[in-house]
Design a protein around this motif. Sequence first.
Motif, PDB file in Angstrom:
ATOM      1  N   ALA A 177       0.835  -1.206   0.000  1.00 33.07           N
ATOM      2  CA  ALA A 177       0.000   0.000   0.000  1.00 33.07           C
ATOM      3  C   ALA A 177       0.870   1.255   0.000  1.00 33.07           C
ATOM      4  O   ALA A 177       0.557   2.244  -0.674  1.00 33.07           O
ATOM      5  CB  ALA A 177      -0.916  -0.006   1.214  1.00 33.07           C
ATOM      6  N   ALA A 178       1.989   1.211   0.740  1.00 35.31           N
ATOM      7  CA  ALA A 178       2.876   2.377   0.797  1.00 35.31           C
ATOM      8  C   ALA A 178       3.481   2.654  -0.581  1.00 35.31           C
ATOM      9  O   ALA A 178       3.620   3.811  -0.993  1.00 35.31           O
ATOM     10  CB  ALA A 178       3.975   2.143   1.831  1.00 35.31           C
ATOM     11  N   GLU A 179       3.815   1.596  -1.309  1.00 36.23           N
ATOM     12  CA  GLU A 179       4.373   1.794  -2.655  1.00 36.23           C
ATOM     13  C   GLU A 179       3.341   2.414  -3.594  1.00 36.23           C
ATOM     14  O   GLU A 179       3.636   3.334  -4.344  1.00 36.23           O
ATOM     15  CB  GLU A 179       4.838   0.461  -3.233  1.00 36.23           C
ATOM     16  N   ALA A 180       2.113   1.894  -3.537  1.00 38.19           N
ATOM     17  CA  ALA A 180       1.053   2.447  -4.391  1.00 38.19           C
ATOM     18  C   ALA A 180       0.831   3.923  -4.042  1.00 38.19           C
ATOM     19  O   ALA A 180       0.720   4.779  -4.930  1.00 38.19           O
ATOM     20  CB  ALA A 180      -0.233   1.652  -4.213  1.00 38.19           C
ATOM     21  N   GLY A 181       0.789   4.222  -2.741  1.00 38.26           N
ATOM     22  CA  GLY A 181       0.579   5.601  -2.297  1.00 38.26           C
ATOM     23  C   GLY A 181       1.711   6.505  -2.762  1.00 38.26           C
ATOM     24  O   GLY A 181       1.487   7.625  -3.237  1.00 38.26           O
ATOM     25  N   ARG A 182       2.948   6.006  -2.658  1.00 42.43           N
ATOM     26  CA  ARG A 182       4.107   6.814  -3.076  1.00 42.43           C
ATOM     27  C   ARG A 182       4.016   7.140  -4.573  1.00 42.43           C
ATOM     28  O   ARG A 182       4.275   8.277  -4.996  1.00 42.43           O
ATOM     29  CB  ARG A 182       5.392   6.017  -2.778  1.00 42.43           C
ATOM     30  N   LEU A 183       3.635   6.156  -5.373  1.00 45.95           N
ATOM     31  CA  LEU A 183       3.546   6.393  -6.818  1.00 45.95           C
ATOM     32  C   LEU A 183       2.466   7.429  -7.123  1.00 45.95           C
ATOM     33  O   LEU A 183       2.648   8.295  -7.978  1.00 45.95           O
ATOM     34  CB  LEU A 183       3.259   5.083  -7.561  1.00 45.95           C
ATOM     35  N   ALA A 184       1.351   7.328  -6.410  1.00 45.07           N
ATOM     36  CA  ALA A 184       0.285   8.319  -6.622  1.00 45.07           C
ATOM     37  C   ALA A 184       0.794   9.706  -6.219  1.00 45.07           C
ATOM     38  O   ALA A 184       0.576  10.697  -6.927  1.00 45.07           O
ATOM     39  CB  ALA A 184      -0.941   7.941  -5.795  1.00 45.07           C
ATOM     40  N   ASP A 185       1.520   9.778  -5.107  1.00 49.69           N
ATOM     41  CA  ASP A 185       2.021  11.071  -4.633  1.00 49.69           C
ATOM     42  C   ASP A 185       3.066  11.656  -5.587  1.00 49.69           C
ATOM     43  O   ASP A 185       3.265  12.867  -5.639  1.00 49.69           O
ATOM     44  CB  ASP A 185       2.628  10.933  -3.225  1.00 49.69           C
ATOM     45  N   GLU A 186       3.760  10.780  -6.321  1.00 47.14           N
ATOM     46  CA  GLU A 186       4.767  11.260  -7.274  1.00 47.14           C
ATOM     47  C   GLU A 186       4.140  11.839  -8.546  1.00 47.14           C
ATOM     48  O   GLU A 186       4.845  12.376  -9.393  1.00 47.14           O
ATOM     49  CB  GLU A 186       5.727  10.123  -7.659  1.00 47.14           C
ATOM     50  N   GLY A 187       2.823  11.655  -8.725  1.00 48.29           N
ATOM     51  CA  GLY A 187       2.183  12.313  -9.862  1.00 48.29           C
ATOM     52  C   GLY A 187       1.527  11.397 -10.888  1.00 48.29           C
ATOM     53  O   GLY A 187       1.018  11.883 -11.897  1.00 48.29           O
ATOM     54  N   LEU A 188       1.539  10.081 -10.659  1.00 50.61           N
ATOM     55  CA  LEU A 188       0.825   9.201 -11.591  1.00 50.61           C
ATOM     56  C   LEU A 188      -0.660   9.538 -11.583  1.00 50.61           C
ATOM     57  O   LEU A 188      -1.207   9.890 -10.548  1.00 50.61           O
ATOM     58  CB  LEU A 188       0.941   7.739 -11.141  1.00 50.61           C
TER      59      LEU A 188
END
Length: 381
Positions: free
Chosen positions: A173-184
């Motif tokens: 979940a943290a990885e998915a959240g990080r990718l969303a926060d990076e702008g995907l």
Amino acid sequence: MISVYVHFPWCLQKCPYCDFASSGIRRQDVPQEAYAEAVLAELGRRRAALRDEGLASVFFGGGTPSLWEPAQLGRVLSAVRDSFADEAATLEVTVECNPTSFDRERAEALRAAGVNRLSLGIQSLHDQHLRFLGRLHNHAGALAALRDACAVMERVSGDLMFGMPGQSAAQAAAEAGRLADEGLDHLSAYSLTIEPETQFGALNRKGRLQLAPEEETASAFESIRHALAERGFEHYEVSNYARPGEHSVHNLHYWQGGAYLGLGAGAVGCLHTAPGRARRYRNDPRPERYLETSAADEVEVFEEALAGEDLVREQLMLGLRTRWGMDLDRARALSGVDPLAGREAAVEAAVGRGDAVVEEGALRVPGRHWLRLDSIVAELF
Ligand code: SF4
């Protein structure tokens, strides 16, 4: 409307879990121009069927199409667009890219060639998991590619894998959240599945592959769903999430039973031949054979005719994967038969259990049941 899928059959290295039509190649050995010529020759042969049609979307997948020089990919894209009478007002053109064959310059060249959406094969932000998956990039390479993509291209999607041994649901979940926060603006999250004809499949048969327990994978699925919902992503298909309005037009067309032309080695296409009838074909997946035969009928190694109930079942398998479900009028128009005929009792039972709903002209499975989707669809078959 018809969507076009162009397959690029090479990668720098074959990943041990992958059963796609792809093989390893050295960067300098990619037959850049010859492959473009072969795809153009195939398009030339299939063009007559497209003249009165509209183009819905274009997707370059693989394999690793970011290994293809943008100028060659651009030649193919222009020819595809020229083959149709008309195209969608804003044509979605996606290219799958791997961090090891992608940088800002490539993103700019792809944009100049007419590409407006990138799909990045990130898979993980943990070096240990990336090594397990046999990927050539590390987490820093993944993030650098993601930042280059977001800086240049309006629409960027990423692929993420979960269900690796030793990965907790919280990590996924943290990885998915990080990718969303990076702008995907779009994320495809797939659980690791072991396909028999792969290196992982062979290791698994010998009992030498450590796998994550099923409950852990199910819990990762739920945690990713939650992390992305918190960030405003809609879970619109079992494995796909999007910010509002950022759904993949290409994939939705496919899930909704739209016709698609497949070009390239190993590509699959499915075109409607008459009301209620379609023909699905698959090209030879061997690149060297494809390069020789792309302009001829024998490039196809498989074909099947689909009609009536076949098309309803396709719609059950694909449409029920989405939050909109199977549109009953569309399924009737595509197949020429009543999609619920003969399955009234199964539908009633599924609705009674809460596994399915029929509303607003669609049969759908609520998202909270998607972990059990395969068995629900099997009962409706
Ligand atoms: S990069 Fe993608 S297509 Fe290529 S081998 Fe790995 S998983 Fe398969």
